[in-house]
Each structure stands twice: as C-alpha cells, then as structure tokens.
Design an enzyme around this catalytic site. Structure first.
Site, PDB file in Angstrom:
ATOM      1  N   TYR A  79      20.901  66.593  83.501  1.00  0.00           N
ATOM      2  CA  TYR A  79      20.924  65.418  84.286  1.00  0.00           C
ATOM      3  C   TYR A  79      20.981  64.360  83.403  1.00  0.00           C
ATOM      4  O   TYR A  79      20.543  64.261  82.266  1.00  0.00           O
ATOM      5  CB  TYR A  79      19.462  65.677  85.088  1.00  0.00           C
ATOM      6  CG  TYR A  79      19.115  64.711  86.097  1.00  0.00           C
ATOM      7  CD1 TYR A  79      19.963  64.821  87.225  1.00  0.00           C
ATOM      8  CD2 TYR A  79      18.421  63.495  85.957  1.00  0.00           C
ATOM      9  CE1 TYR A  79      19.741  63.895  88.469  1.00  0.00           C
ATOM     10  CE2 TYR A  79      18.401  62.683  87.133  1.00  0.00           C
ATOM     11  CZ  TYR A  79      18.913  62.997  88.138  1.00  0.00           C
ATOM     12  OH  TYR A  79      18.869  62.109  89.120  1.00  0.00           O
ATOM     13  N   ASN A 164      14.756  60.627  98.480  1.00  0.00           N
ATOM     14  CA  ASN A 164      15.498  60.840  99.618  1.00  0.00           C
ATOM     15  C   ASN A 164      15.752  59.858 100.909  1.00  0.00           C
ATOM     16  O   ASN A 164      16.825  59.169 101.080  1.00  0.00           O
ATOM     17  CB  ASN A 164      15.034  62.348 100.231  1.00  0.00           C
ATOM     18  CG  ASN A 164      15.448  63.223  99.152  1.00  0.00           C
ATOM     19  OD1 ASN A 164      16.477  63.086  98.312  1.00  0.00           O
ATOM     20  ND2 ASN A 164      14.812  64.315  99.290  1.00  0.00           N
ATOM     21  N   ASN A 190      21.874  68.835 106.737  1.00  0.00           N
ATOM     22  CA  ASN A 190      20.507  69.367 106.955  1.00  0.00           C
ATOM     23  C   ASN A 190      19.610  69.221 105.561  1.00  0.00           C
ATOM     24  O   ASN A 190      18.561  69.528 105.394  1.00  0.00           O
ATOM     25  CB  ASN A 190      20.449  70.903 107.135  1.00  0.00           C
ATOM     26  CG  ASN A 190      20.927  71.605 106.122  1.00  0.00           C
ATOM     27  OD1 ASN A 190      22.299  71.256 105.482  1.00  0.00           O
ATOM     28  ND2 ASN A 190      20.711  72.741 106.009  1.00  0.00           N
ATOM     29  N   VAL A 193      17.989  64.419 102.284  1.00  0.00           N
ATOM     30  CA  VAL A 193      18.935  62.964 102.343  1.00  0.00           C
ATOM     31  C   VAL A 193      19.696  63.000 103.726  1.00  0.00           C
ATOM     32  O   VAL A 193      19.412  62.173 104.302  1.00  0.00           O
ATOM     33  CB  VAL A 193      19.844  62.918 101.097  1.00  0.00           C
ATOM     34  CG1 VAL A 193      20.508  61.615 101.516  1.00  0.00           C
ATOM     35  CG2 VAL A 193      19.179  62.885  99.859  1.00  0.00           C
ATOM     36  N   ARG A 213      26.484  73.859 106.438  1.00  0.00           N
ATOM     37  CA  ARG A 213      26.989  75.378 106.269  1.00  0.00           C
ATOM     38  C   ARG A 213      26.825  76.229 107.369  1.00  0.00           C
ATOM     39  O   ARG A 213      25.538  76.179 107.863  1.00  0.00           O
ATOM     40  CB  ARG A 213      26.600  75.958 104.860  1.00  0.00           C
ATOM     41  CG  ARG A 213      26.892  74.985 103.632  1.00  0.00           C
ATOM     42  CD  ARG A 213      26.864  76.153 102.414  1.00  0.00           C
ATOM     43  NE  ARG A 213      25.646  76.403 101.878  1.00  0.00           N
ATOM     44  CZ  ARG A 213      25.177  76.867 100.998  1.00  0.00           C
ATOM     45  NH1 ARG A 213      25.991  77.709 100.183  1.00  0.00           N
ATOM     46  NH2 ARG A 213      24.056  77.032 100.517  1.00  0.00           N
ATOM     47  N   ARG A 215      25.639  79.698 109.243  1.00  0.00           N
ATOM     48  CA  ARG A 215      24.769  80.760 108.762  1.00  0.00           C
ATOM     49  C   ARG A 215      24.326  81.313 110.361  1.00  0.00           C
ATOM     50  O   ARG A 215      24.646  80.893 111.286  1.00  0.00           O
ATOM     51  CB  ARG A 215      23.360  79.961 108.310  1.00  0.00           C
ATOM     52  CG  ARG A 215      22.813  79.171 109.522  1.00  0.00           C
ATOM     53  CD  ARG A 215      21.776  78.122 109.008  1.00  0.00           C
ATOM     54  NE  ARG A 215      22.400  77.183 108.015  1.00  0.00           N
ATOM     55  CZ  ARG A 215      22.094  76.480 106.869  1.00  0.00           C
ATOM     56  NH1 ARG A 215      20.810  76.824 106.535  1.00  0.00           N
ATOM     57  NH2 ARG A 215      22.753  75.553 106.502  1.00  0.00           N
ATOM     58  N   TYR A 285      26.958  61.501  96.393  1.00  0.00           N
ATOM     59  CA  TYR A 285      25.598  61.307  95.857  1.00  0.00           C
ATOM     60  C   TYR A 285      24.886  62.796  95.205  1.00  0.00           C
ATOM     61  O   TYR A 285      24.055  62.619  94.708  1.00  0.00           O
ATOM     62  CB  TYR A 285      24.712  60.659  96.865  1.00  0.00           C
ATOM     63  CG  TYR A 285      24.369  61.467  97.866  1.00  0.00           C
ATOM     64  CD1 TYR A 285      25.222  61.461  99.226  1.00  0.00           C
ATOM     65  CD2 TYR A 285      23.400  62.221  98.031  1.00  0.00           C
ATOM     66  CE1 TYR A 285      24.743  62.319 100.099  1.00  0.00           C
ATOM     67  CE2 TYR A 285      22.809  63.180  99.043  1.00  0.00           C
ATOM     68  CZ  TYR A 285      23.612  63.180 100.063  1.00  0.00           C
ATOM     69  OH  TYR A 285      23.464  64.038 101.180  1.00  0.00           O
ATOM     70  N   TRP A 311      23.599  56.443  92.713  1.00  0.00           N
ATOM     71  CA  TRP A 311      22.487  57.054  92.341  1.00  0.00           C
ATOM     72  C   TRP A 311      21.431  56.020  92.295  1.00  0.00           C
ATOM     73  O   TRP A 311      21.275  55.034  91.844  1.00  0.00           O
ATOM     74  CB  TRP A 311      22.796  57.343  90.875  1.00  0.00           C
ATOM     75  CG  TRP A 311      21.869  58.132  90.008  1.00  0.00           C
ATOM     76  CD1 TRP A 311      21.015  58.960  90.384  1.00  0.00           C
ATOM     77  CD2 TRP A 311      21.748  58.026  88.462  1.00  0.00           C
ATOM     78  NE1 TRP A 311      20.315  59.567  89.494  1.00  0.00           N
ATOM     79  CE2 TRP A 311      20.694  58.985  88.401  1.00  0.00           C
ATOM     80  CE3 TRP A 311      22.326  57.123  87.391  1.00  0.00           C
ATOM     81  CZ2 TRP A 311      20.141  59.228  87.041  1.00  0.00           C
ATOM     82  CZ3 TRP A 311      21.648  57.470  86.130  1.00  0.00           C
ATOM     83  CH2 TRP A 311      20.703  58.565  85.962  1.00  0.00           C
TER      84      TRP A 311
END
Ligand code: NAP
Length: 375
Positions: A79, A164, A190, A193, A213, A215, A285, A311
């Site tokens: 980071y 967030n 989901n 953020v 995604r 599922r 982001y 950021w």
C-alpha cells in the site's frame, strides 16, 4: 520533575515527546506489527499503558473499527501509505505499527488547553495510517476529526464513514457534472463502496447499472442491491454479450453513462469501459481482481474518454478541514434520513486469534459483509 522538563524541553514537540513516556493508569491493547507479511504471521497482540494526559492531548477509547482491504494491503507492504512505527510503551523501546485505518472512538479525557474536543465526543481519524485496531489512544486533538452529531446513525455507520461512503460521495460529485436521471455504471456493485454509490446516487436522483460477479445465489444479491436502490444489476459474465449490449441500450437510449467506477480491474473493467458515452470519465479506485487495467485505444481516440484514479486518503490530505467536515455532514445527513443504510457487517471478537484470522480473510472474495471489531 516540572523543573527538569523545563530545562530540557524547548519546543512543544519535545514537550510532547518527553511527556508521552509517562503513563496513565489505562491499560490499552492493540493488534500491532513490526514487519510486513501475511497478517496472521506478523500481527501480534500488545498490551501497554496509555501515556498520561497532558494539557494539549486527549484520551480516546475506540468503540468500533472495520477491517478494510487497504488494511490488509498495508500489512502486506503493498500500500502506498507506510505504517507509522511508534513507541507505544514507556517501558519498552520497540517500535510498533498499529493495524487498521478506520474507526470510531469516543473522547474520554481532555487536556486543559484543548478546545476543539470535549469528553463524550465521537471522533474518527484525521489521517490514514493512524492505527485503529486498539482499545485506546492518546494524542493531540489534531489526530482526530470530530463527527457531526446526528440522530439515527449507528455506531457501525460512524465507524465505517470515512473510507467507503466518502469515496462514493466524492466520485459521484467531483468528476462529471451529473444531472437528475443520468446513469452511472460501476463494477464491484456489491462492495461496500459500490453499495454506498447505489444509495447516494439514488438519493441524488441518479440511476445505476451495477456489475457484480456471478454466484450460485445471484438472485439473493440482486434483490439486496435492488432493495438498496440499484436501478439495474448485471453479472460480469453477461457484460460482453450481445443481449446485454441490447439491454443496456434499451435502458439508457442515446444517453450513455458518462461516469464509470472501477473497483475491480481486469476484463470486467475493459468491458465496462465500452458502455461509457463520448467524453465519459472512467474512475479507477480499486483493483480487487489484481489484474492490470487494459483499455482499447479506440475509447481514447474516437470517444475522447478520460481515465482517472481516485484515492480518498489523498483527497483528505489536500483538502481543507471545512470541506472534509461538509462532506461528513452531508453523508451523516443521508444516514440520518435513512437514505444510506448501515453496511452489512459481521462482528469480529477482540482477541488475538480471531483478529489474525479475520484480517487474513479481509480481501478474500464473496464475503458476507464488512468485518467490524467491537471493543
Ligand atoms: N481509492 C480509494 O480511495 C478507495 C476507498 C475505499 C475502498 N477502496 C478500494 O475499493 C475496493 C473495495 O473496497 P470495499 O471496502 O468496498 O471492499 P469490500 O466491501 O470488501 O468488497 C470487495 C469487493 O471486491 C470484489 N472482489 C473481491 N475479490 C475479487 C476478485 N478476485 N475479482 C473481482 N472482484 C473481487 C467483491 O466481490 P465478490 O462479492 O464477488 O467477492 C466485492 O464486490 C478495495 O480495493 C479497496 O481498497 C479504495
């Protein structure tokens, strides 16, 4: 003792450095690390005496702190903000970094010369990298940011407000001058953020197309996001199909989205960028897929699209206090009005083993909600 301090101490900074080695009677505990690595390998439980209160410092006790993906990246050394190694103990010279970047604390003691805060105030951290996985902290009032007071805002909402919801708020506000009815498209719909984007957009009269995604229980997720105020949900697998192209065209007509928010990177981001209109802005982001961002040149040449990063830590560093407070006020108002709900969350027990396992899980996919430590 006072005479001795006066002899050696020339600046307020030196005064603070000298005095912080004198302990209060509060025993604090923290999850700390002194080297980068896999969180469960490098995180350790540490108990220490909180430094004594001085005339310019405050004592706070933490109420709740989340585990965010960036916290894990920071411990892994991946980071851009490096941890602050500090001497927590009067008796121990070890330099330790406290994990966590976000959290809610309550002021429990205030030095004589502190005017900005009072006992009982709810505060968040003024800067990223403070270290929030700890029961208590001591420091100058400038380490902390007072939260606007508000009814009907839960402890969890306050503990997760700075990262967030504020990221969602800024990305919707700062890049494109959106008007009522405009569409925004995002992946990671989901994510915490993403859910804040859905709700703030709805409160501001904007519509959202949300990529998630696929599922096995996709309909459950679809319903959850629609209940939050999402306009449309599509899965990453559907994103590039002819049917989806036709469907999105039927939704947006000639008014293609001008703002795209990218949490994921990789193929999902490439496909999503194609749905933006001329002069659209594509804001990255997050990079949850850990795959590089690959973009067709045609989007730049023929559609004049522009690609930006956002950021929130940098934003907070370079903007004045009043603007930060205004943002917190706006976000808190949305929460208070029931327009920005408490995120789904699971409680993490404040003990060494649970913390280690929970932080390891902090960036694994298909999570059931934000992990939050209650102290
Ligand atoms: N730049 C900034 O200022 C800023 C501020 C806040 C957050 N962020 C970043 O935004 C991202 C989301 O943060 P958050 O707190 O909202 O996270 P979160 O609530 O934990 O959500 C993580 C999201 O990433 C998805 N995901 C996880 N692994 C994935 C993978 N391998 N491929 C594709 N998607 C995957 C998840 O989808 P599934 O449910 O399908 O797993 C979920 O949508 C992180 O990268 C975080 O560092 C950046």
């Amino acid at each position: 003792m006072v005479l001795l301090l006066r002899t050696f101490v020339k600046t307020p900074r030196q005064a603070w450095t000298m005095r912080r080695f004198y302990s209060s009677d509060i025993t604090a505990s923290a999850m700390v690390y002194s080297e980068y690595g896999q969180p469960s390998q490098v995180l350790k439980w540490h108990s220490y005496r909180l430094p004594a209160l001085t005339s310019n410092t405050v004592h706070v006790k933490f109420l709740a702190s989340p585990i965010n993906p960036a916290d894990v990246n920071m411990i892994q050394g991946a980071y851009p903000i490096k941890p602050t190694y500090q001497k927590l103990d009067a008796q121990d010279d070890k330099l330790l970094a406290v994990g966590g970047n976000e959290g809610l604390a309550q002021v429990i003691a205030v030095g004589d010369h502190v005017n900005e805060l009072k006992i009982g105030d709810h505060v968040v951290m003024a800067k990223t990298g403070y270290g929030t996985w700890r029961t208590h902290a001591a420091g100058p009032a400038s380490d902390f940011q007072l939260l606007p007071s508000a009814d009907n805002v839960s402890m969890i909402q306050k503990a997760t407000i700075t990262v967030n919801p504020c990221t969602a708020y800024r990305m919707l506000k700062d890049f494109v001058n959106l008007k009522q009815g405009d569409y925004v498209i995002q992946n990671g719909g989901n994510s915490a953020v993403g859910q804040a984007v859905i709700q703030i957009a709805k409160a501001w009269g904007l519509k959202t197309i949300n990529v998630v995604r696929n599922r096995p229980d996709i309909d459950v997720l679809r319903k959850e996001l629609l209940d939050l105020g999402a306009t449309h949900i599509i899965t990453d697998e559907e994103l590039s199909s002819h049917e989806t192209r036709a469907l999105i065209k039927s939704w947006v007509g000639n008014e293609k989205p001008l703002l795209g928010l990218n949490c994921v990177g990789g193929k999902s981001a490439t496909e999503m960028a194609r749905y933006l209109g001329e002069n659209g802005k594509f804001i990255t982001y997050g990079a949850m897929s850990r795959k590089p961002l690959s973009l067709p040149a045609s989007l730049l040449i023929f559609k004049n699209m522009s690609f930006h990063g956002f950021w929130v830590s940098k934003w907070a560093d370079i903007h004045p206090q009043e603007e930060k407070y205004q943002m917190l006020q706006d976000v808190t108002d949305l929460m208070s009005q029931g327009k920005l709900a408490e995120p789904k969350w699971t409680q993490v027990k404040w003990d060494e083993e649970t913390m280690k396992q929970s932080v390891d899980q902090g960036i694994s996919g298909f999570a059931t909600g934000k992990q939050v430590v209650l102290f």
